[in-house]
Design a protein around this motif. Structure first.
Motif, PDB file in Angstrom:
ATOM      1  N   ASP A 202       9.500  -7.497  33.794  1.00 48.82           N
ATOM      2  CA  ASP A 202       9.796  -6.090  34.074  1.00 48.82           C
ATOM      3  C   ASP A 202       8.496  -5.383  34.393  1.00 48.82           C
ATOM      4  OD1 ASP A 202      12.539  -5.947  33.776  1.00 48.82           O
ATOM      5  OD2 ASP A 202      12.328  -6.126  31.609  1.00 48.82           O
TER       6      ASP A 202
ATOM      7  N   GLN B 124      17.417   1.176  39.466  1.00 46.04           N
ATOM      8  CA  GLN B 124      18.422   1.510  38.433  1.00 46.04           C
ATOM      9  C   GLN B 124      19.746   0.800  38.733  1.00 46.04           C
ATOM     10  OE1 GLN B 124      19.173   5.741  38.214  1.00 46.04           O
ATOM     11  NE2 GLN B 124      21.082   5.331  37.103  1.00 46.04           N
ATOM     12  N   ALA B 125      20.194   0.874  39.983  1.00 45.30           N
ATOM     13  CA  ALA B 125      21.458   0.236  40.376  1.00 45.30           C
ATOM     14  C   ALA B 125      21.377  -1.279  40.186  1.00 45.30           C
ATOM     15  CB  ALA B 125      21.779   0.560  41.824  1.00 45.30           C
TER      16      ALA B 125
ATOM     17  N   GLU C  42      13.639   4.415  42.907  1.00 44.24           N
ATOM     18  CA  GLU C  42      14.030   4.365  41.485  1.00 44.24           C
ATOM     19  C   GLU C  42      15.528   4.126  41.356  1.00 44.24           C
ATOM     20  OE1 GLU C  42      12.006   6.921  42.611  1.00 44.24           O
ATOM     21  OE2 GLU C  42      10.995   7.877  40.916  1.00 44.24           O
ATOM     22  N   LYS C  43      16.286   4.777  42.226  1.00 41.89           N
ATOM     23  CA  LYS C  43      17.734   4.639  42.155  1.00 41.89           C
ATOM     24  C   LYS C  43      18.151   3.196  42.453  1.00 41.89           C
ATOM     25  CE  LYS C  43      22.059   6.570  43.623  1.00 41.89           C
ATOM     26  NZ  LYS C  43      22.772   7.624  44.285  1.00 41.89           N
TER      27      LYS C  43
ATOM     28  N   ASN D  49      19.491  -2.890  38.011  1.00 38.55           N
ATOM     29  CA  ASN D  49      19.554  -3.137  36.558  1.00 38.55           C
ATOM     30  C   ASN D  49      20.986  -3.050  36.044  1.00 38.55           C
ATOM     31  OD1 ASN D  49      17.101  -3.756  35.194  1.00 38.55           O
ATOM     32  ND2 ASN D  49      16.310  -1.800  35.930  1.00 38.55           N
ATOM     33  N   GLU D  50      21.699  -2.034  36.509  1.00 38.27           N
ATOM     34  CA  GLU D  50      23.083  -1.824  36.042  1.00 38.27           C
ATOM     35  C   GLU D  50      23.965  -3.028  36.377  1.00 38.27           C
ATOM     36  OE1 GLU D  50      23.034   3.018  36.629  1.00 38.27           O
ATOM     37  OE2 GLU D  50      24.316   1.789  37.938  1.00 38.27           O
TER      38      GLU D  50
ATOM     39  N   THR E 269       9.591  -5.318  40.307  1.00 37.69           N
ATOM     40  CA  THR E 269       9.231  -4.219  41.217  1.00 37.69           C
ATOM     41  C   THR E 269       8.486  -4.741  42.440  1.00 37.69           C
ATOM     42  OG1 THR E 269       8.919  -2.942  39.232  1.00 37.69           O
ATOM     43  CG2 THR E 269       8.232  -1.908  41.272  1.00 37.69           C
TER      44      THR E 269
END
Lengths: 235, 455
Positions: free
Chosen positions: A158, A120-121, A116-117, A123-124, A175
């Motif tokens: 997504d 998230q990274a 997940e991290k 996406n950021e 994913t």
């Protein structure tokens, strides 16, 4: 056996397996670390064969990483497409996720993280590109095709929120490519799954070797600085 | 059976005698007393090698107590005494039963000689190793044979100091013989490294190389000292016979020094030769391991720098590929500018390079044009084989798929000279074996591809 035979055995092992540790062959590892002549021969060979030789005496570990993508020891794009069933777009996303993985390992000094991290990274960083592009042409500033990665990113849909915690994911989704990336890097022994699960990954001995090699890669350093928001990342 | 028995037991007995004598102390651990005793013998020996014939006993005590601060001077005295005396008599003893003569035999080993001398206003005790002591310490050193010249030189030096010219005359002959023998050994070793490296004991060389080189340097100094002694001789006081002896000694020493200088130079070549032979050896080993037909090897490496990648072309073995991270993240927005650096190049070399390059480009143009008509075979294109061409084919085969859009260098140059109806091509080896003169190699096929096929 004399020094040359030992060195040749080590070289052949490295060419076949790309890495060698104490478990593979304790005798050869001990010879490598305790005999300057053997080590010199292996180093000379690696140099001539355009291979980056990495060794870690504390882990009793040696590995080779190709210095050039054109040599016989290195995958070219066609090899990667064929072996891992990627096409031009999924390849670009694979490279992007690979970058983010190394970024997390390298710059944030993380030894392990949850998937997940990673998402998230990723996406950021995409958000940062989008917002920076509104203000300035970062493609031109850094001479790097940020538009290209945005294009590939947007081509893949997504994933539903739950998909990231499922073992399987749609290959046409972000994913799906992320999990494919993890599987590829796992097969290449560049990452390890924590307790065999794809949901959390950690460094391997080879990761350290790759990170060492990447320190010399100007593009990687430039991108790293850019994403960290350091000024003059292009220098 | 009993012939060599006494000799054998004599050799073994010395270790037992030393061990027995050093394991009797209450306040010194046995493992320490043995180590310190051997270190003391080595200390005396090494000082003797630098030309000191007598070593002050107090220096040996200091040496012991400096090594181990827990050892007091009286303990150092006990340790040293236990390898010099036993029960108040000189030498240390070992007893064994001689079955041949049916009797108990007592052996006495004198490792160290003691001399007293008046020095700096007082009587002092000096030590030196006896022949038995020297032999013992040399036997325990792996580099024993590396010291022969040093020993001969030291003999010459000592005899010179004593003015024993008859003995010096014999010793300089021995010295010359020792130097020439060593020179022969070194040259044989170098040719063996070149010719049959698998017969060479590299582990021994690596153990003694630095020691021996260092020893040669020391020997050079001893030579200088001896020549200094010769210069000091007052020829006026010598009778004709002695003058002749000195002239002979001097001449012989000069010759030995010449050979010794050559020895030093040749010895330094050993490592260079080992590295060169290592490269060849490693190629042979890998070649065997991956079963390349050796007939290709000479051709591949003749006059060319060793290219480890080339060897896989004709082999069934393929190395495991892996990711090259260099350039993986490259994605330039602008086309890269090519920087051209102009350097001074030797004209002749430059002409040769241009000729070779033109030859390669012409060869590529021939192949490319043939592919306009479909698959081209190497055997249809060439009538003779040259290393340059074979090297180029191997390079193409390594690339497997050559896309003209991404091409550069020679391929781009050749492409620009052609008008082609395809966009890329593939190189595959075939089962057919081609023969040109004495050279055999695989035939290759060049398969033209259009973009829509391979994308």
């Amino acid at each position: 056996m004399n020094e040359f035979e030992y060195a040749a055995k080590i070289i052949v092992h490295l060419l076949e397996k790309t890495e060698m540790n104490e478990k593979d062959n304790r005798e050869l590892i001990l010879k490598y670390f305790n005999n300057d002549q053997i080590r010199n021969i292996v180093e000379t060979f690696a140099e001539e064969a355009n291979l980056e030789l990495y060794h870690n005496v504390y882990d009793d570990y040696i590995c080779v990483i190709p210095k050039t993508p054109r040599g016989i020891f290195s995958y070219n794009k066609t090899d990667i497409y064929e072996k891992y069933k990627l096409d031009k777009e999924s390849y670009e996303l694979f490279v992007y996720f690979t970058f983010v993985i190394f970024y997390l390992f390298f710059d944030l000094n993380e030894d392990n993280f949850k998937v997940e991290k990673l998402m998230q990274a990723s996406n950021e960083k995409i958000e940062k590109i989008k917002s920076d592009l509104e203000e300035i042409d970062i493609n031109e500033k850094y001479n790097w095709n940020f538009n290209g990665i945005l294009k590939s990113w947007e081509k893949f849909k997504d994933a539903p929120g739950t998909e990231i915690t499922k073992l399987r994911a749609n290959i046409k989704s972000k994913t799906g490519i992320l999990k494919k990336t993890l599987n590829i890097l796992h097969e290449e022994k560049i990452i390890e799954f924590i307790q065999g699960s794809i949901f959390a990954v950690k460094k391997t001995k080879k990761t350290e070797a790759v990170l060492t090699a990447l320190k010399k890669d100007e593009t990687f350093e430039m991108l790293k600085k850019y994403y960290k928001g350091e000024e003059n990342a292009e220098d | 059976m009993f012939e060599s028995f006494n000799e054998r037991i004599k050799n073994i007995g010395i270790y037992s005698a030393i061990y027995n004598n050093l394991s009797r102390f209450r306040n010194i651990p046995q493992e320490k007393s043995i180590s310190l005793a051997i270190l003391s013998l080595t200390y005396i020996f090494e000082n003797m090698l630098t030309g000191e014939s007598l070593i002050l006993i107090d220096d040996v005590y200091d040496y012991i107590t400096n090594i181990d601060a827990t050892i007091k001077k009286e303990d150092a005295v006990k340790i040293l005494e236990s390898i010099i005396f036993e029960k108040g008599f000189s030498g240390i003893n070992f007893q064994y039963y001689d079955y041949e003569n049916r009797k108990i035999v007592n052996l006495n080993y004198k490792l160290i000689d003691i001399t007293t001398k008046y020095s700096e206003g007082s009587q002092k005790i000096f030590l030196k190793l006896t022949d038995v002591g020297k032999e013992f310490i040399l036997k325990t050193m792996e580099v024993y044979k590396e010291l022969r010249i040093t020993m001969e030189l030291l003999f010459v030096q000592e005899q010179f100091k004593r003015g024993a010219f008859d003995e010096v005359r014999n010793s300089v002959d021995n010295l010359k013989f020792a130097v020439m023998t060593k020179l022969d050994e070194v040259n044989n070793l170098i040719s063996e490294i070149k010719r049959a490296p698998w017969r060479v004991d590299f582990s021994y060389i690596s153990k003694v190389y630095d020691f021996t080189l260092n020893q040669f340097e020391k020997e050079k100094e001893i030579f200088d000292r001896i020549f200094y002694l010769i210069k000091d001789i007052d020829h006026k006081n010598l009778n004709e016979k002695k003058k002749q002896k000195v002239t002979y000694i001097e001449k012989s020493l000069y010759e030995s020094r010449e050979y010794h200088s050559k020895l030093l130079t040749d010895y330094q070549k050993i490592m260079k030769n080992i590295m060169e032979s290592g490269k060849k050896n490693i190629i042979n080993f890998i070649v065997n391991k991956i079963s390349i037909e050796t007939k290709y090897i000479d051709l591949l490496f003749r006059g060319e720098n060793f290219n480890p990648e080339s060897m896989f072309i004709f082999s069934s073995y393929k190395p495991n590929k892996s990711f090259c991270f260099k350039g993986l993240f490259d994605n330039p927005y602008f086309e890269k500018e090519k920087h051209v650096i102009l350097e001074d190049v030797d004209d002749e070399e430059n002409i040769h390079f241009i000729e070779t390059e033109n030859k390669k480009v012409d060869f590529l143009v021939t192949i490319f044009n043939r592919m306009n008509n479909g698959i081209a075979k190497l055997s249809d294109i060439i009538t003779e084989i040259e290393v340059v061409k074979l090297d180029l084919i191997m390079h193409l085969h390594q690339m497997k798929l050559i896309d003209f859009n991404d091409s550069e260098g020679l391929i781009r140059k050749a492409y620009n000279k052609c008008d082609l109806n395809y966009d890329s091509f593939e190189v595959k080896s075939t089962d057919k074996i081609l023969k040109y003169e004495n050279i055999e190699f695989t035939d290759f096929s060049f398969i033209p591809l259009k973009d829509d096929i391979y994308e």
